[in-house]
Design a protein around this motif. Structure first.
Motif, PDB file in Angstrom:
ATOM      1  N   GLY A 237       0.778  -1.237   0.000  1.00 22.67           N
ATOM      2  CA  GLY A 237       0.000   0.000   0.000  1.00 22.67           C
ATOM      3  C   GLY A 237       0.807   1.282   0.000  1.00 22.67           C
ATOM      4  O   GLY A 237       0.319   2.334   0.391  1.00 22.67           O
TER       5      GLY A 237
ATOM      6  N   LEU B 273       1.821   4.313  -1.423  1.00 25.44           N
ATOM      7  CA  LEU B 273       1.293   5.134  -2.504  1.00 25.44           C
ATOM      8  C   LEU B 273       2.167   6.350  -2.787  1.00 25.44           C
ATOM      9  O   LEU B 273       2.905   6.804  -1.908  1.00 25.44           O
ATOM     10  CB  LEU B 273      -0.125   5.592  -2.146  1.00 25.44           C
ATOM     11  CG  LEU B 273      -1.120   4.453  -1.845  1.00 25.44           C
ATOM     12  CD1 LEU B 273      -2.502   5.025  -1.562  1.00 25.44           C
ATOM     13  CD2 LEU B 273      -1.182   3.466  -3.010  1.00 25.44           C
TER      14      LEU B 273
ATOM     15  N   TYR C 221      -6.448   3.335  -5.651  1.00 21.03           N
ATOM     16  CA  TYR C 221      -5.633   2.211  -5.181  1.00 21.03           C
ATOM     17  C   TYR C 221      -6.436   0.921  -5.335  1.00 21.03           C
ATOM     18  O   TYR C 221      -7.548   0.816  -4.813  1.00 21.03           O
ATOM     19  CB  TYR C 221      -5.242   2.439  -3.719  1.00 21.03           C
ATOM     20  CG  TYR C 221      -4.534   1.279  -3.048  1.00 21.03           C
ATOM     21  CD1 TYR C 221      -3.372   0.719  -3.592  1.00 21.03           C
ATOM     22  CD2 TYR C 221      -5.023   0.757  -1.841  1.00 21.03           C
ATOM     23  CE1 TYR C 221      -2.723  -0.335  -2.949  1.00 21.03           C
ATOM     24  CE2 TYR C 221      -4.372  -0.291  -1.187  1.00 21.03           C
ATOM     25  CZ  TYR C 221      -3.222  -0.836  -1.762  1.00 21.03           C
ATOM     26  OH  TYR C 221      -2.586  -1.866  -1.132  1.00 21.03           O
TER      27      TYR C 221
ATOM     28  N   LYS D 152      -6.510  -3.216  -4.848  1.00 25.00           N
ATOM     29  CA  LYS D 152      -5.879  -4.348  -4.168  1.00 25.00           C
ATOM     30  C   LYS D 152      -6.887  -5.490  -4.152  1.00 25.00           C
ATOM     31  O   LYS D 152      -8.079  -5.274  -3.961  1.00 25.00           O
ATOM     32  CB  LYS D 152      -5.509  -3.945  -2.739  1.00 25.00           C
ATOM     33  CG  LYS D 152      -4.874  -5.071  -1.907  1.00 25.00           C
ATOM     34  CD  LYS D 152      -4.512  -4.540  -0.530  1.00 25.00           C
ATOM     35  CE  LYS D 152      -3.980  -5.544   0.459  1.00 25.00           C
ATOM     36  NZ  LYS D 152      -3.514  -6.817   0.067  1.00 25.00           N
TER      37      LYS D 152
ATOM     38  N   ALA E 217      -2.702   3.209  -8.622  1.00 22.46           N
ATOM     39  CA  ALA E 217      -1.743   2.331  -7.943  1.00 22.46           C
ATOM     40  C   ALA E 217      -2.391   0.966  -7.777  1.00 22.46           C
ATOM     41  O   ALA E 217      -3.523   0.861  -7.313  1.00 22.46           O
ATOM     42  CB  ALA E 217      -1.377   2.919  -6.586  1.00 22.46           C
TER      43      ALA E 217
ATOM     44  N   GLU F  59      -1.811  -2.810  -6.171  1.00 22.42           N
ATOM     45  CA  GLU F  59      -1.019  -3.665  -5.297  1.00 22.42           C
ATOM     46  C   GLU F  59      -0.605  -4.916  -6.078  1.00 22.42           C
ATOM     47  O   GLU F  59      -1.432  -5.531  -6.751  1.00 22.42           O
ATOM     48  CB  GLU F  59      -1.851  -4.068  -4.073  1.00 22.42           C
ATOM     49  CG  GLU F  59      -1.105  -4.857  -3.023  1.00 22.42           C
ATOM     50  CD  GLU F  59      -0.091  -4.025  -2.234  1.00 22.42           C
ATOM     51  OE1 GLU F  59      -0.245  -2.796  -2.119  1.00 22.42           O
ATOM     52  OE2 GLU F  59       0.880  -4.632  -1.746  1.00 22.42           O
TER      53      GLU F  59
END
Ligand code: AMP
Ligand code: MG
Length: 300
Positions: free
Chosen positions: A233, A235, A243, A245, A277, A279
């Motif tokens: 995580g 960032l 984000y 994940k 982003a 993961e």
């Protein structure tokens, strides 16, 4: 009638035109695989370099056998188990397949898609259909008809809308001659293939005599928004972003994650974020295809 536009779509294919259609992986931009002029239109519409070979879609194992100059026992075993399905087999080609389709290679990638509309289109057109993903070159692959419309617009003669594509990432590509080599991982895993035909070489673990693959472009499958792969995580400090994940903003199971991945990236691309982003998913075999696409989508 499986789709009101099916007959029209098949007629367009026979006339050498371009039809986008759903498969179980992503939408394809299809043309008669035996018509070099029609195939050239695919490259023009996508802005794709002619050095990148196309996958030829068939509606039966018999049709695939007729297009391959060799049909080894491994092809028979894999097709019996995984066709129709997201597995492309690369085999020596028959001369009737134009050089345009294979980027001049002596081999052809063959696949029988597991989608009723794709199979019906090939049947109705009466010819194998060459089709890469129905997007402009290097962009994200489309998983809905709307994605195709946005990327290709009037460059395609007809889009057959069959809803969202269930697998969501491109097929596993496996060369069989001179020996098995995994060219592109996908949702049919190396472990499943090896259980059926024995050891398969990969680029990360080549076995003696394996050949290199053409047409593999490192950057591919990218959203316009910079995509970064992150761990734990961590960032970027600056800017606005999203984000993703597994188990949080994304499904926790690989199949459901793959099915959601491109549509999620397409949607986030509309949000004007500074970054997306993602993961890094677990380093287990079930995630290999997804990890491959994320690596290629990532901004270098
Ligand atoms: P796409 O249609 O964009 O999903 O990509 C098709 C991919 O299939 C190419 O990038 C190649 O990796 C692979 N492929 C298709 N035909 C061949 C072939 N004759 N030899 C090697 N790879 C192929
Ligand atoms: Mg593509």
């Amino acid at each position: 009638m499986i789709h009101p536009m099916l007959d029209k779509a098949a007629a367009l294919i026979r006339e050498g035109r371009l039809v986008a259609f759903p498969t179980e992986t992503v939408y394809g931009l299809g043309a008669n695989a035996l018509d070099p002029d029609a195939v050239r239109r695919i490259f023009e519409a996508k802005g794709r370099p002619s050095s990148s070979p196309l996958i030829v879609h068939v509606s039966s194992v018999a049709m695939a056998r007729a297009l391959a100059a060799e049909w080894p026992e491994q092809a028979e075993i894999l097709a019996a188990r995984h066709w129709p399905g997201p597995l492309t087999l690369v085999l020596p080609k028959q001369p009737q397949i134009p050089a345009e389709v294979t980027a001049g290679l002596p081999t052809v990638g063959l696949r029988m898609p597991a989608h009723p509309l794709a199979l019906a289109l090939i049947e109705a057109a009466g010819c194998p259909i060459a089709a890469p993903s129905a997007n402009r070159f290097t962009e994200l692959s489309p998983t809905t008809a709307e994605h195709v419309r946005r990327s290709l617009g009037s460059a395609v003669d007809l889009i057959l809308d069959g809803g969202s594509t269930p697998v969501g990432i491109e097929s596993t590509v496996l060369a069989l001659t001179p020996r098995p080599l995994l060219l592109r991982p996908g949702m049919i895993g190396q472990d499943e293939i090896e259980a059926l035909i024995g050891p398969v070489a990969t680029f990360s673990s080549p076995i003696a005599g394996a050949h290199p693959a053409p047409g593999l472009h490192a950057r591919h499958y990218s959203p316009r928004t910079p995509l970064i792969l992150v761990r734990n995580g961590l960032l970027p400090a600056a800017g606005r972003g999203a984000y993703l994940k597994e188990g949080e903003a994304m499904p926790s199971e690989p199949a459901a994650y793959a099915a959601a991945l491109y549509s999620t990236l397409h949607r986030l691309d509309e949000e004007g974020y500074d970054w997306i982003a993602v993961e890094e998913p677990p380093e287990t075999p079930a995630w290999t295809g997804i990890r491959d696409r994320l690596r290629r989508a990532a901004t270098p």
